[in-house]
Write a protein that holds these residues in place. Structure first.
Motif, PDB file in Angstrom:
ATOM      1  N   LEU A 138       0.863  -1.181   0.000  1.00 37.27           N
ATOM      2  CA  LEU A 138       0.000   0.000   0.000  1.00 37.27           C
ATOM      3  C   LEU A 138       0.900   1.233   0.000  1.00 37.27           C
ATOM      4  CD1 LEU A 138      -2.928   1.096   0.190  1.00 37.27           C
ATOM      5  CD2 LEU A 138      -2.649   1.086   2.673  1.00 37.27           C
ATOM      6  N   THR A 139       1.033   1.839  -1.169  1.00 38.54           N
ATOM      7  CA  THR A 139       1.919   2.999  -1.303  1.00 38.54           C
ATOM      8  C   THR A 139       1.417   4.163  -0.458  1.00 38.54           C
ATOM      9  OG1 THR A 139       0.716   3.937  -3.180  1.00 38.54           O
ATOM     10  CG2 THR A 139       2.492   2.354  -3.697  1.00 38.54           C
ATOM     11  N   ASP A 140       2.306   5.103  -0.206  1.00 33.74           N
ATOM     12  CA  ASP A 140       1.916   6.309   0.530  1.00 33.74           C
ATOM     13  C   ASP A 140       0.767   7.020  -0.192  1.00 33.74           C
ATOM     14  OD1 ASP A 140       3.992   5.738   2.264  1.00 33.74           O
ATOM     15  OD2 ASP A 140       5.257   7.409   1.635  1.00 33.74           O
ATOM     16  N   GLN A 141       0.867   7.115  -1.527  1.00 34.84           N
ATOM     17  CA  GLN A 141      -0.163   7.804  -2.309  1.00 34.84           C
ATOM     18  C   GLN A 141      -1.501   7.090  -2.186  1.00 34.84           C
ATOM     19  OE1 GLN A 141       2.829   6.815  -3.282  1.00 34.84           O
ATOM     20  NE2 GLN A 141       3.830   8.353  -4.549  1.00 34.84           N
ATOM     21  N   ALA A 142      -1.482   5.755  -2.243  1.00 36.00           N
ATOM     22  CA  ALA A 142      -2.727   4.994  -2.138  1.00 36.00           C
ATOM     23  C   ALA A 142      -3.335   5.138  -0.743  1.00 36.00           C
ATOM     24  CB  ALA A 142      -2.480   3.523  -2.468  1.00 36.00           C
ATOM     25  N   PRO A 164      -6.260  -5.784   8.762  1.00 38.24           N
ATOM     26  CA  PRO A 164      -6.572  -4.527   9.458  1.00 38.24           C
ATOM     27  C   PRO A 164      -5.322  -3.897  10.082  1.00 38.24           C
ATOM     28  CG  PRO A 164      -8.171  -6.219  10.057  1.00 38.24           C
ATOM     29  CD  PRO A 164      -7.103  -6.898   9.237  1.00 38.24           C
ATOM     30  N   GLU A 165      -4.426  -4.745  10.612  1.00 36.31           N
ATOM     31  CA  GLU A 165      -3.195  -4.237  11.239  1.00 36.31           C
ATOM     32  C   GLU A 165      -2.289  -3.563  10.214  1.00 36.31           C
ATOM     33  OE1 GLU A 165      -4.968  -7.494  13.588  1.00 36.31           O
ATOM     34  OE2 GLU A 165      -4.316  -7.416  11.501  1.00 36.31           O
ATOM     35  N   MET A 166      -2.161  -4.170   9.028  1.00 38.13           N
ATOM     36  CA  MET A 166      -1.323  -3.566   7.987  1.00 38.13           C
ATOM     37  C   MET A 166      -1.939  -2.266   7.499  1.00 38.13           C
ATOM     38  SD  MET A 166       1.355  -3.295   6.124  1.00 38.13           S
ATOM     39  CE  MET A 166       2.280  -4.812   6.264  1.00 38.13           C
ATOM     40  N   LEU A 167      -3.252  -2.245   7.335  1.00 38.33           N
ATOM     41  CA  LEU A 167      -3.897  -1.007   6.904  1.00 38.33           C
ATOM     42  C   LEU A 167      -3.623   0.107   7.912  1.00 38.33           C
ATOM     43  CD1 LEU A 167      -5.703   0.647   5.037  1.00 38.33           C
ATOM     44  CD2 LEU A 167      -7.679  -0.236   6.322  1.00 38.33           C
ATOM     45  N   GLN A 168      -3.795  -0.173   9.187  1.00 36.26           N
ATOM     46  CA  GLN A 168      -3.563   0.849  10.216  1.00 36.26           C
ATOM     47  C   GLN A 168      -2.101   1.297  10.215  1.00 36.26           C
ATOM     48  OE1 GLN A 168      -6.173   2.256  12.025  1.00 36.26           O
ATOM     49  NE2 GLN A 168      -4.536   3.738  12.251  1.00 36.26           N
TER      50      GLN A 168
END
Length: 190
Positions: A138-142, A164-168
């Motif tokens: 998940l890039t910074d831009q995304a 969920p942990e990676m998204l956060q």
């Protein structure tokens, strides 16, 4: 996670940009870790496949959070990633990207355990691999785009194949969480 060395985020973003260009992916496209591994000519082997041949490995094949997620194994200069396929797909994706990040960062391979059976651990290398592995998924831009478009967490997790942990983690590390708080304060003051 400790403090990353000065300039590391710029270096990691340059690697992500280069890798995604090679795979013909934009900053907002999901990345398939297995395709990246194939592109880098790194074999991914399931722990369950190894356990069929070597039953002693069965004790590692657990879903537990503290269980082995993935490891890079070397045969000379050949690199192979062993992934714990008892874990869910989002965790496997994160684990594989973490291991691929070690390779992309040219981290020096180390012996995993000392003579007493204690694990060798280089926190700086692990933090760098965590950071780059997350940016690959998940890039910074995304991440910032998800916040700007108010994409629900479950939709973002499905699109990018992340937990969920990676998204956060990525929302925090990319600055997207600060952007969300800033937008919330602006809306409240109107």
């Amino acid at each position: 996670m400790g403090k990353l060395r000065t300039g590391f985020h710029s270096e990691a973003n340059a690697i992500v940009t280069s890798v995604r260009a090679e795979l013909q992916l934009g900053n907002f496209d999901p990345l398939d870790p297995w395709k990246l591994a194939a592109f880098l000519e790194i074999e991914i082997q399931k722990l369950s496949d190894i356990a069929r041949v070597e039953p002693a490995v069965l004790c590692l094949l657990e879903e537990d959070d503290k269980a082995l997620s993935a490891a890079t194994v070397f045969n000379g200069s050949e690199r192979r990633i062993v992934v714990n396929d008892a874990h869910g797909l989002p965790r496997q994706c994160s684990s594989i990207c973490h291991e691929l990040a070690h390779g992309l960062l040219l981290h020096t391979p180390v012996v995993a355990f000392n003579a007493s059976g204690c694990r060798h651990w280089n926190q700086e290398m692990e933090d760098e691999a965590d950071c780059l592995g997350g940016k690959l998924l998940l890039t910074d831009q995304a991440a910032r785009g998800l916040v700007m478009r108010n994409v629900p967490a479950d939709a973002a997790q499905r699109r990018y194949g992340i937990s969920p942990e990676m998204l956060q983690y990525r929302l925090n590390m990319s600055g997207a969480q600060k952007l969300r708080r800033s937008r919330t304060r602006q809306s409240a003051s109107r």
